[in-house]
Design a protein around this motif. Structure first.
Motif, mmCIF file in Angstrom:
data_model
loop_
_atom_site.group_PDB
_atom_site.id
_atom_site.type_symbol
_atom_site.label_atom_id
_atom_site.label_comp_id
_atom_site.label_asym_id
_atom_site.label_seq_id
_atom_site.Cartn_x
_atom_site.Cartn_y
_atom_site.Cartn_z
ATOM 1 N N GLY A 115 5.807 12.531 16.116
ATOM 2 C CA GLY A 115 5.601 14.018 15.852
ATOM 3 C C GLY A 115 5.719 14.409 14.373
ATOM 4 O O GLY A 115 5.540 15.453 14.023
ATOM 5 N N ARG A 116 5.744 13.405 13.314
ATOM 6 C CA ARG A 116 5.802 13.940 11.780
ATOM 7 C C ARG A 116 4.573 13.599 11.292
ATOM 8 O O ARG A 116 4.448 13.789 9.943
ATOM 9 C CB ARG A 116 7.112 13.063 11.263
ATOM 10 N N GLY A 117 3.508 12.982 12.037
ATOM 11 C CA GLY A 117 2.542 12.667 11.180
ATOM 12 C C GLY A 117 2.588 11.192 10.512
ATOM 13 O O GLY A 117 1.657 11.070 9.683
ATOM 14 N N LEU A 118 3.661 10.608 10.598
ATOM 15 C CA LEU A 118 3.821 9.475 9.831
ATOM 16 C C LEU A 118 2.856 8.322 10.187
ATOM 17 O O LEU A 118 2.133 7.574 9.204
ATOM 18 C CB LEU A 118 5.035 8.973 9.951
ATOM 19 N N ILE A 119 2.432 7.994 11.539
ATOM 20 C CA ILE A 119 1.737 6.849 11.845
ATOM 21 C C ILE A 119 0.332 7.218 11.552
ATOM 22 O O ILE A 119 -0.529 6.159 11.092
ATOM 23 C CB ILE A 119 1.932 6.322 13.210
ATOM 24 N N PRO A 120 -0.164 8.498 11.927
ATOM 25 C CA PRO A 120 -1.591 8.756 11.431
ATOM 26 C C PRO A 120 -1.805 8.595 9.945
ATOM 27 O O PRO A 120 -2.826 7.866 9.379
ATOM 28 C CB PRO A 120 -1.937 10.295 11.754
ATOM 29 N N GLU A 121 -0.841 8.948 9.063
ATOM 30 C CA GLU A 121 -0.969 8.621 7.741
ATOM 31 C C GLU A 121 -0.889 7.243 7.301
ATOM 32 O O GLU A 121 -1.734 6.767 6.466
ATOM 33 C CB GLU A 121 0.414 9.253 7.072
ATOM 34 N N VAL A 173 7.359 2.062 5.758
ATOM 35 C CA VAL A 173 8.710 2.132 5.022
ATOM 36 C C VAL A 173 8.635 3.623 4.392
ATOM 37 O O VAL A 173 7.649 4.258 3.867
ATOM 38 C CB VAL A 173 9.058 1.135 3.931
ATOM 39 N N LEU A 174 9.584 4.460 4.920
ATOM 40 C CA LEU A 174 9.531 5.926 4.314
ATOM 41 C C LEU A 174 10.083 5.882 2.899
ATOM 42 O O LEU A 174 11.000 5.149 2.492
ATOM 43 C CB LEU A 174 10.927 6.728 5.215
ATOM 44 N N LYS A 175 9.357 6.650 2.124
ATOM 45 C CA LYS A 175 9.863 6.602 0.564
ATOM 46 C C LYS A 175 11.006 7.150 0.443
ATOM 47 O O LYS A 175 12.106 6.651 -0.322
ATOM 48 C CB LYS A 175 8.770 7.347 -0.036
ATOM 49 N N GLU A 176 11.564 8.298 1.082
ATOM 50 C CA GLU A 176 12.705 8.942 1.023
ATOM 51 C C GLU A 176 13.936 7.989 1.239
ATOM 52 O O GLU A 176 14.906 8.293 0.858
ATOM 53 C CB GLU A 176 12.602 10.220 1.855
ATOM 54 N N THR A 177 13.848 6.911 2.363
ATOM 55 C CA THR A 177 15.134 6.265 2.356
ATOM 56 C C THR A 177 14.739 4.732 2.083
ATOM 57 O O THR A 177 15.986 4.226 2.022
ATOM 58 C CB THR A 177 15.142 6.240 4.009
ATOM 59 N N GLY A 178 13.616 4.466 1.930
ATOM 60 C CA GLY A 178 13.306 2.698 1.408
ATOM 61 C C GLY A 178 13.547 2.046 2.814
ATOM 62 O O GLY A 178 13.668 0.780 2.718
ATOM 63 N N LEU A 179 13.718 2.476 3.986
ATOM 64 C CA LEU A 179 13.839 1.524 5.158
ATOM 65 C C LEU A 179 12.557 1.825 6.193
ATOM 66 O O LEU A 179 11.912 2.833 6.244
ATOM 67 C CB LEU A 179 15.157 2.482 6.027
ATOM 68 N N PRO A 180 12.599 0.445 6.762
ATOM 69 C CA PRO A 180 11.024 0.540 7.728
ATOM 70 C C PRO A 180 11.696 1.366 8.929
ATOM 71 O O PRO A 180 12.650 1.589 9.560
ATOM 72 C CB PRO A 180 11.048 -0.629 7.978
ATOM 73 N N VAL A 181 10.548 2.007 9.684
ATOM 74 C CA VAL A 181 10.871 2.949 10.830
ATOM 75 C C VAL A 181 9.484 2.689 11.675
ATOM 76 O O VAL A 181 9.556 3.162 12.870
ATOM 77 C CB VAL A 181 10.737 4.204 10.257
ATOM 78 N N GLY A 182 8.460 1.589 11.560
ATOM 79 C CA GLY A 182 7.417 1.152 12.335
ATOM 80 C C GLY A 182 6.829 0.073 11.820
ATOM 81 O O GLY A 182 7.150 -0.532 10.652
ATOM 82 N N SER A 183 5.496 0.034 12.265
ATOM 83 C CA SER A 183 4.566 -1.283 11.704
ATOM 84 C C SER A 183 3.313 -0.811 11.986
ATOM 85 O O SER A 183 3.016 -0.031 12.794
ATOM 86 C CB SER A 183 4.991 -2.398 12.524
ATOM 87 N N LEU A 236 0.832 -1.162 0.033
ATOM 88 C CA LEU A 236 0.032 0.052 0.282
ATOM 89 C C LEU A 236 0.784 1.087 -0.168
ATOM 90 O O LEU A 236 2.202 1.178 0.553
ATOM 91 C CB LEU A 236 -0.797 -0.115 1.205
ATOM 92 N N GLU A 237 0.357 2.341 -0.539
ATOM 93 C CA GLU A 237 1.345 3.628 -0.584
ATOM 94 C C GLU A 237 0.445 4.676 -0.261
ATOM 95 O O GLU A 237 -0.772 4.859 -0.332
ATOM 96 C CB GLU A 237 1.728 3.834 -2.007
ATOM 97 N N THR A 238 1.236 5.744 0.384
ATOM 98 C CA THR A 238 0.726 7.173 0.710
ATOM 99 C C THR A 238 1.542 8.246 0.293
ATOM 100 O O THR A 238 2.618 7.609 -0.377
ATOM 101 C CB THR A 238 0.629 7.229 2.346
ATOM 102 N N GLU A 239 1.379 9.334 0.625
ATOM 103 C CA GLU A 239 2.396 10.376 0.143
ATOM 104 C C GLU A 239 3.655 10.171 0.607
ATOM 105 O O GLU A 239 4.525 10.069 -0.483
ATOM 106 C CB GLU A 239 1.769 11.834 0.633
ATOM 107 N N ARG A 240 4.033 9.825 1.712
ATOM 108 C CA ARG A 240 5.294 9.484 2.286
ATOM 109 C C ARG A 240 5.874 8.221 2.372
ATOM 110 O O ARG A 240 6.829 7.962 2.911
ATOM 111 C CB ARG A 240 5.470 10.590 3.422
ATOM 112 N N LEU A 241 4.712 7.107 2.474
ATOM 113 C CA LEU A 241 4.988 5.926 2.968
ATOM 114 C C LEU A 241 4.749 4.699 1.865
ATOM 115 O O LEU A 241 3.946 4.927 0.843
ATOM 116 C CB LEU A 241 4.310 5.596 4.155
#
Length: 181
Positions: free
Chosen positions: A104-110, A64-74, A5-10
């Motif tokens: 605090g970056r809004g990534l998990i809500p996204e 996974v952050l699109k900018e790095t390709g690395l997982p940062v959470g689940s 699945l994809e979002t703007e940043r993830l």
């Protein structure tokens, strides 16, 4: 096998064993697991075991952050017996966490908004539950941002992985409320 699945940043994709080092980077932090109900990871091998035994479950995704390709959470959906509460056959529980440097970056809500869309649109669910330790203000804020409303709080809920008893906060999002945005 779960889809991507994809979002703007993830990118939300299945966990892979070669993610173990990145998982360990975040899951060894005592600010992450214990408040979420699981112990800190002790090693990269421990994280690899968790990927194999827990994070390989259906509908469980690496955030996974699109900018790095690395997982940062689940983030993921838990059904029936895998959920931490009783859910109907057409409901699921949403679980999530993210590494401290990304708070605090809004990534998990996204990520949660996308997993909710996936649950309601792709899987045809009628409702989603979330729960967290009542003291977990950050997790409650994610629920609120994503449209979940407090349903009830239970005292004395055993947290088996941590060997303690907690007050657990439960929130619910019916498909109709989600659809109204």
């Amino acid at each position: 096998m779960a889809r991507t699945l994809e979002t703007e940043r993830l990118v939300l994709r299945p966990w892979r064993e070669d993610d173990a080092e990145e998982l360990y980077r975040y899951a060894r932090d005592p600010e992450v697991g214990p408040i979420a109900g699981w112990p800190v990871h002790a090693s990269v091998e421990n994280s690899r075991d968790i990927i194999r035994d827990v994070l390989s479950a259906p509908e469980t995704y690496a955030v996974v952050l699109k900018e790095t390709g690395l997982p940062v959470g689940s983030v993921g959906l838990l059904f029936r017996d895998a959920a931490n509460l009783e859910v109907a056959d057409d409901e699921a529980e949403v679980g999530y966490w993210i590494g401290v440097p990304h708070w605090g970056r809004g990534l998990i809500p996204e990520a949660v908004r996308e997993i909710a869309r996936h649950g309601f649109v792709d899987l045809g669910l009628s409702g989603l539950w979330c729960s967290c330790h009542d003291a977990n203000a950050r997790s409650k804020r994610v629920m609120e941002k994503c449209g979940f409303a407090h349903h009830h709080t239970e005292e004395g809920v055993p947290c088996e992985l941590m060997g303690d008893v907690r007050a657990e906060y439960f929130a619910y999002l019916p498909k109709e409320r989600w659809a109204r945005g």
